[in-house]
Design an enzyme around this catalytic site. Structure first.
Site, mmCIF file in Angstrom:
data_model
loop_
_atom_site.group_PDB
_atom_site.id
_atom_site.type_symbol
_atom_site.label_atom_id
_atom_site.label_comp_id
_atom_site.label_asym_id
_atom_site.label_seq_id
_atom_site.Cartn_x
_atom_site.Cartn_y
_atom_site.Cartn_z
ATOM 1 N N LYS A 1 44.333 29.470 -41.973
ATOM 2 C CA LYS A 1 44.866 28.285 -42.672
ATOM 3 C C LYS A 1 43.783 27.719 -43.596
ATOM 4 O O LYS A 1 42.609 27.649 -43.204
ATOM 5 C CB LYS A 1 45.288 27.255 -41.622
ATOM 6 C CG LYS A 1 45.967 26.007 -42.177
ATOM 7 C CD LYS A 1 46.438 25.115 -41.022
ATOM 8 C CE LYS A 1 47.117 23.854 -41.487
ATOM 9 N NZ LYS A 1 47.579 23.009 -40.362
ATOM 10 N N SER B 1 52.326 21.524 -40.552
ATOM 11 C CA SER B 1 51.684 21.838 -41.802
ATOM 12 C C SER B 1 51.195 23.278 -41.915
ATOM 13 O O SER B 1 50.927 23.739 -43.027
ATOM 14 C CB SER B 1 50.498 20.901 -42.027
ATOM 15 O OG SER B 1 49.523 21.086 -41.017
ATOM 16 N N SER C 1 51.485 20.839 -35.812
ATOM 17 C CA SER C 1 51.455 21.740 -36.970
ATOM 18 C C SER C 1 51.284 23.212 -36.670
ATOM 19 O O SER C 1 51.389 24.034 -37.574
ATOM 20 C CB SER C 1 50.371 21.306 -37.945
ATOM 21 O OG SER C 1 50.855 20.248 -38.704
HETATM 22 N N1 GLN Z 1 53.638 16.775 -38.995
HETATM 23 C C1 GLN Z 1 52.585 15.974 -38.448
HETATM 24 C C2 GLN Z 1 52.002 15.086 -39.516
HETATM 25 O O1 GLN Z 1 52.531 15.065 -40.554
HETATM 26 C C3 GLN Z 1 51.570 16.831 -37.811
HETATM 27 C C4 GLN Z 1 50.590 17.414 -38.738
HETATM 28 C C5 GLN Z 1 49.595 18.302 -38.057
HETATM 29 O O2 GLN Z 1 49.731 18.617 -36.886
HETATM 30 N N2 GLN Z 1 48.577 18.651 -38.801
HETATM 31 O O3 GLN Z 1 51.058 14.398 -39.344
#
Ligand code: GLN
Length: 482
Positions: free
Chosen positions: A74, A149, A173
C-alpha cells in the site's frame, strides 16, 4: 495464485522466480488500466530480487520462507528510493529515504516487491475514491468500489495482480476492502506489527497487516512481519508464535460469541445478514459452540472513532507545511500564506474535513466535550470486549453492513460512507486482532465477508477458526477474470 501453488512451481523447477514475476507483470500490463490497483510498478526492484532467489535455487541453498512470492505494498508504507505518495497531491513526488520495517522484513524473507497500491488519500476513506490517482475498480464488478482505504491492495489480490498485498487498518481499511473484494484481510493486535515507515494517520489505531487469497497465506505473512522493532516503541516485545502450526487444529468446542447488537442493527443488509448467519451455522456444524454475547457499546464505535481518528490525524498531518517536504504552493508573500496555501491545495476535501473536525474536537473548551468523552467511551468498548472474552474464545460479526457499493454512491455523503465502518472500528478502538474471510455472495454475485475478532495477541485462534471455515466452505471457487 496462492503461496502453495507458486512455491510448488518454483521448487519443482517448473518456473523460475523471474518467469513467475514476468507473468504477474504481463497480467498487470493487461488489467491495471481497468482496475487501477497499482499506482507504481517496481519492475527493476522485483527483477533484482528475483535474480537473488533464482541464484539460491540454482545453488541448492536454503530458501527464506517467502521466497519468490510476489507482493504489493500500500502506498502509505515507505519503500526506499520509490515514491510513497499516500495517494495525495501533498506527497505525489515524495521519494521515501528509508524502508519500512514491514517491507524490509518481507524482502529479507524472500518476498518480491511488485509495486505500490492505490488508497484513499492518507488512508482516510472506505472506497478508494479520494485518491489523486483516481478510483480503483472492484474486480468483481468494475462499476463498483473495491472498498477502502486499502482498495488497491485488495483489488490487486482479487484480480490476481499479486500473490499477497500489505494494507493498513485504522478503522477497517484492511478488512472492509477484503470483504468487498472476496479475499482475506487480517488486522493484527495493536503493537504486534511495527509501524516504522507507515505514514501516520491515527497513531493509537493504525496497524499494518496482510491481504491474501487464503488464510494460511495471511498466517505466513503475519509470521514474517511480526515482532519487536527498536524503531517503533509501540511495537510489543512479545514472542511471535508459529501461526502456521495450529491452522488445522480442530475447532471442536471452540466458543464463538455472536455479537447480538451487530445483527440487530437496522443498517445491516438482509442478504449480508443471512449469509453470515449461515456461516454461523457452518461453525456450529464444525463443532464450535455458538454463544450469544452482548456488547452494549459496540454500535457506539463509529461515533467514538470519528472523534478520535480525526483528532489524531489533525496532529499527525500538521507536519505537512510546505517547508520540510511535500507539496509547496508558489505563494511568495509570507510564510503563513505559503503554508496555508500548500495545505489547502496539497490536501483533498476529505483530508481537510478530518483536519477541521480533529482540530475542533481538540480545541480548548471542546476537548472535554468531544475528545475526552470519546476516550471514555473507548474504554467502555474495551470493557465490553474484556467481559465477552471471559465467556468465549473469539467473536463473530459481519465485516461490513453491505456488499460493494457503486462508484460515486457516497462521494458527497461522508456520513453514509462513515457508516460502512460500523462493524470494523470497535476492534481498532480496543486494539484487538480481527480477520475478514469470504463467506458467500449476494444475489448480484458480490462477495460477502465474515469477521472474527480475537483477544489481544490471540491471532492464532482467529486464524485457526478462519482456516477451518475456509477449507470447509470453499466460498471462492472462481476468481473474477478467470
Ligand atoms: N474507513 C475508515 C476511515 O475512513 C478507516 C480508514 C482506515 O482504516 N485507514 O477512517
Amino acid at each position: 495464485m496462492n503461496f502453495k501453488f507458486i512455491r510448488n512451481e518454483i521448487i519443482s523447477g517448473n518456473a523460475s522466480v523471474k518467469e513467475i514475476i514476468n507473468d504477474y507483470f504481463s497480467k498487470i500490463d493487461d488489467l491495471n488500466t481497468k482496475i487501477n490497483a497499482y499506482v507504481c510498478i517496481t519492475r527493476d526492484i522485483a527483477e533484482s530480487q528475483a535474480l537473488e532467489i533464482d541464484k539460491l535455487i540454482q545453488n541448492n541453498e536454503q530458501l527464506p520462507p517467502l521466497s519468490g512470492l510476489p507482493i504489493a505494498i500500500k502506498d502509505n508504507i515507505c519503500t526506499k528510493g520509490v515514491v510513497t505518495s499516500c495517494s495525495s497531491k501533498m506527497l505525489k513526488n515524495f521519494v521515501a529515504p528509508y524502508e519500512s520495517t514491514v517491507s524490509s522484513k518481507l524482502w529479507s524473507s524472500g518476498g518480491i516487491c511488485l509495486g505500490k497500491t492505490n488508497l484513499d488519500e492518507f488512508a482516510m476513506g472506505s472506497s478508494t475514491e479520494t485518491s489523486v490517482f483516481g478510483v480503483t475498480s472492484n474486480p468483481w464488478d468494475i462499476n463498483r468500489v473495491p472498498g477502502g482505504s486499502s482498495g488497491g491492495s485488495a483489488a490487486s489480490v482479487a484480480a490476481g495482480l499479486c500473490a499477497a498485498a500489505i494494507g493498513s487498518d485504522t478503522g477497517g481499511s484492511i478488512r472492509q476492502p477484503a470483504s468487498f473484494c472476496g479475499v482475506v484481510g487480517l488486522k493484527p493486535t495493536y503493537g504486534r506489527v511495527s509501524r516504522w515507515g507507515l505514514i501516520a494517520f491515527a497513531s493509537s489505531l493504525d496497524q499494518i497487516g496482510p491481504i491474501t487469497n487464503t488464510v494460511s497465506d495471511a498466517a505466513e505473512i503475519l509470521y514474517s512481519i511480526s515482532g519487536k522493532d527498536p524503531y517503533d516503541s509501540t511495537c510489543l516485545d512479545k514472542p511471535v508464535p508459529n501461526y502456521i502450526k495450529d491452522l488445522n487444529k480442530s475447532i471442536k468446542d471452540l466458543k464463538i460469541g455472536i455479537i447480538k447488537e451487530c445483527f440487530d442493527h437496522p443498517g445491516l443488509n438482509s442478504e449480508v445478514k443471512e449469509s453470515v448467519l449461515s456461516g454461523v451455522e457452518r461453525f456450529r456444524t464444525l463443532g464450535a459452540q455458538i454463544i450469544d454475547i452482548e456488547c452494549p457499546r459496540f454500535n457506539d464505535g463509529i461515533a467514538t472513532y470519528y472523534v478520535i481518528a480525526p483528532s489524531e490525524a489533525s496532529a499527525n498531518l500538521a507536519r505537512y507545511d510546505g517547508v520540510k517536504y511535500g507539496y509547496r504552493s508558489d505563494s511568495t508573500s509570507n510564510l503563513l500564506d505559503m503554508t496555508s496555501k500548500s495545505r489547502a491545495k496539497g490536501f483533498g476535501d476529505e483530508v481537510q474535513r478530518r483536519i477541521l473536525i480533529g482540530t475542533y474536537a481538540l480545541s480548548a473548551g471542546y476537548s472535554d466535550q468531544y475528545y475526552k468523552k470519546a476516550q471514555k467511551v473507548r474504554t467502555l468498548i474495551r470493557k465490553d470486549f474484556d467481559n465477552a472474552f471471559e465467556k468465549v474464545d473469539i467473536l463473530l460479526t459481519p465485516t461490513c453492513p453491505t456488499t460493494a457499493f457503486m462508484k460515486g454512491d457516497f462521494v458527497n455523503d461522508p456520513l453514509s460512507m462513515y457508516l460502512s465502518d460500523l462493524l470494523t472500528v470497535p476492534a481498532n478502538l480496543a486494539g484487538l486482532p480481527a480477520i475478514s474471510i469470504p463467506c458467500g455472495f449476494d444475489k448480484k454475485g458480490l462477495p460477502i465477508g465474515l469477521q472474527l475478532i480475537g483477544n489481544v495477541l490471540e491471532e492464532h485462534r482467529i486464524l485457526n477458526a478462519a482456516n477451518i471455515f475456509e477449507i470447509d466452505a470453499e466460498v471462492i471457487k472462481n476468481k473474477p477474470f478467470f
